[in-house]
Design an enzyme around this catalytic site. Structure first.
Site, mmCIF file in Angstrom:
data_model
loop_
_atom_site.group_PDB
_atom_site.id
_atom_site.type_symbol
_atom_site.label_atom_id
_atom_site.label_comp_id
_atom_site.label_asym_id
_atom_site.label_seq_id
_atom_site.Cartn_x
_atom_site.Cartn_y
_atom_site.Cartn_z
ATOM 1 N N ASP A 1 5.281 12.827 10.343
ATOM 2 C CA ASP A 1 5.078 13.587 11.260
ATOM 3 C C ASP A 1 5.300 14.929 11.183
ATOM 4 O O ASP A 1 4.370 16.021 11.593
ATOM 5 C CB ASP A 1 6.003 13.225 12.347
ATOM 6 N N GLY B 1 0.803 -1.338 -0.232
ATOM 7 C CA GLY B 1 -0.062 -0.005 0.003
ATOM 8 C C GLY B 1 0.845 1.256 0.012
ATOM 9 O O GLY B 1 0.448 2.311 -0.501
ATOM 10 N N ILE B 2 1.994 1.089 0.630
ATOM 11 C CA ILE B 2 2.965 2.357 0.747
ATOM 12 C C ILE B 2 3.721 2.377 -0.513
ATOM 13 O O ILE B 2 4.113 3.057 -1.299
ATOM 14 C CB ILE B 2 3.814 2.443 1.957
ATOM 15 N N GLY B 3 4.393 1.131 -0.838
ATOM 16 C CA GLY B 3 5.400 0.721 -1.842
ATOM 17 C C GLY B 3 5.150 1.136 -3.255
ATOM 18 O O GLY B 3 5.592 1.715 -4.182
ATOM 19 N N ARG C 1 -0.862 -1.334 10.127
ATOM 20 C CA ARG C 1 -1.621 -1.108 11.258
ATOM 21 C C ARG C 1 -3.150 -1.391 11.190
ATOM 22 O O ARG C 1 -3.885 -0.935 9.911
ATOM 23 C CB ARG C 1 -1.464 0.004 11.989
ATOM 24 N N HIS D 1 8.732 7.980 16.672
ATOM 25 C CA HIS D 1 7.693 8.056 15.617
ATOM 26 C C HIS D 1 6.561 7.087 15.978
ATOM 27 O O HIS D 1 6.028 6.409 15.340
ATOM 28 C CB HIS D 1 8.193 7.458 14.315
ATOM 29 N N ASP E 1 9.480 -7.338 -3.900
ATOM 30 C CA ASP E 1 8.311 -7.788 -2.612
ATOM 31 C C ASP E 1 8.256 -9.308 -2.925
ATOM 32 O O ASP E 1 8.733 -10.089 -3.800
ATOM 33 C CB ASP E 1 7.009 -7.273 -3.126
#
Length: 337
Positions: free
Chosen positions: A172, A34-36, A103, A199, A56
């Site tokens: 952040d 999802g981020i990659g 998460r 973090h 991956d």
């Protein structure tokens, strides 16, 4: 239209030089996630990247084929499974690691530890063997533990350089800039709030007193703003209702950090980003502060700067949790066979 899109995307990522032509070889480990995927798209769009290696455990050939059709110069190659990891890392100058499980509602970043600790240890072990001089940018949570894990793995292999290992806390800063801008009616691209500490939760310490341009908030609003920045990840997890965590904003933030690092490696002066790194600035062996980046990674740790009394309390309150997370990461590698 496409050239406009290209310029817009470049402008989104502060620190990206639109004129410098670097030939950086960048590897993304966890590129089909999802981020990659959005992170790889942003990297493919950068003139600083000439070779993009995507790894991956599944789906990478498809992601690479898709990205390879984008009309920018970076050559994209997909690698799948452990047998191809060493090939992916060959000659890599920067390795970005968003790999790991996301998460879900009710989970803390610490709940991710058991799964993601093993993933990060395995991937960074491959980095230590196959590209020991590369800059390593860890996105995989919990960063407060995965950076100590990475450092201990590199130490085990005798190739540890603390100036080359970064915990990407940029999201952040991005969130702090956005939230301050919203409250003050400012352009978020012109706001800069340093965020120090770690973090996760209360270890995230936004230094509103050091914001440029200078801003002031009543104490109750300052406390609410600080709390929102600290729990912004949970805000996204809840809003996605079981469908994941912050992926798009994390991809943006990860790309911003990589572009800053590449600019600095390419000789641009005055590049500053906050990152969770090995540090002697506090009683914690790892701590996020503004860093001056250079050709060899960290050129100078700029420290905490002048803190307000409120911020001093936040730092003191974060120490125990931060030390515990760091020790947990170090102990994990020491006990690993």
């Amino acid at each position: 239209m496409l050239s406009r899109l290209s310029l817009t995307t470049a402008a989104l990522c502060r620190g990206l030089s639109t004129t410098a032509q670097n030939n950086a070889n960048v590897a993304v480990l966890g590129a089909a996630g999802g981020i990659g995927q959005p992170l790889s798209l942003l990297l493919k769009n950068s003139p600083l990247v000439s070779k993009l290696s995507l790894y991956d455990i599944a789906h990478t050939p498809g992601v690479a084929a898709d990205l390879s059709h984008v009309e920018t110069r970076a050559e994209v190659t997909g690698f799948i499974g452990p047998d191809q990891l060493s090939q992916c890392l060959k000659d890599a100058e920067v390795v970005v690691i968003p790999a790991g499980v996301p998460r879900k509602p009710g989970m803390t970043r610490d709940d991710l530890f058991n799964t993601n600790a093993s993933i990060v240890a395995t991937l960074t072990e491959a980095c230590a063997k196959h590209c020991p001089e590369a800059m390593i940018c860890i996105i995989a949570n919990p960063v407060n533990s995965t950076i100590p894990i990475t450092s201990e793995v590199f130490k085990k292999h005798g190739v540890y350089n603390p100036n080359h290992i970064f915990g990407v806390t940029t999201l952040d800063i991005v969130r702090a800039n956005t939230f301050v801008a919203q409250l003050k009616g400012l352009d978020p691209a012109r706001v800069n709030v340093p965020v120090i500490g770690g973090h996760a939760g209360k270890t995230i310490i936004p230094l509103i007193s050091q914001c440029t341009p200078k801003v002031d908030f009543p104490q109750d609003q300052l406390e609410a703003l600080t709390g929102r920045i600290q729990e912004a990840g949970t805000e996204v997890v809840k809003a996605k209702d079981g469908a994941g965590s912050a992926t798009l904003s994390m991809a943006y933030a990860g790309a911003r950090f990589v572009f800053s690092l590449l600019d600095a490696m390419n000789g641009k002066e005055g590049v500053i980003e906050c990152s969770f790194v090995r540090s002697e600035e506090t009683a914690c062996p790892y701590f996020s502060t503004p860093l001056l980046l250079g050709k060899n990674g960290i050129e100078k740790n700029l420290g905490l700067g002048k803190l307000s009394p409120f911020e001093e309390k936040l730092v003191a309150g974060a120490m125990d949790e931060l030390k515990g997370s760091i020790k947990k990461g170090e102990d994990f590698v020491k006990s690993r066979k």
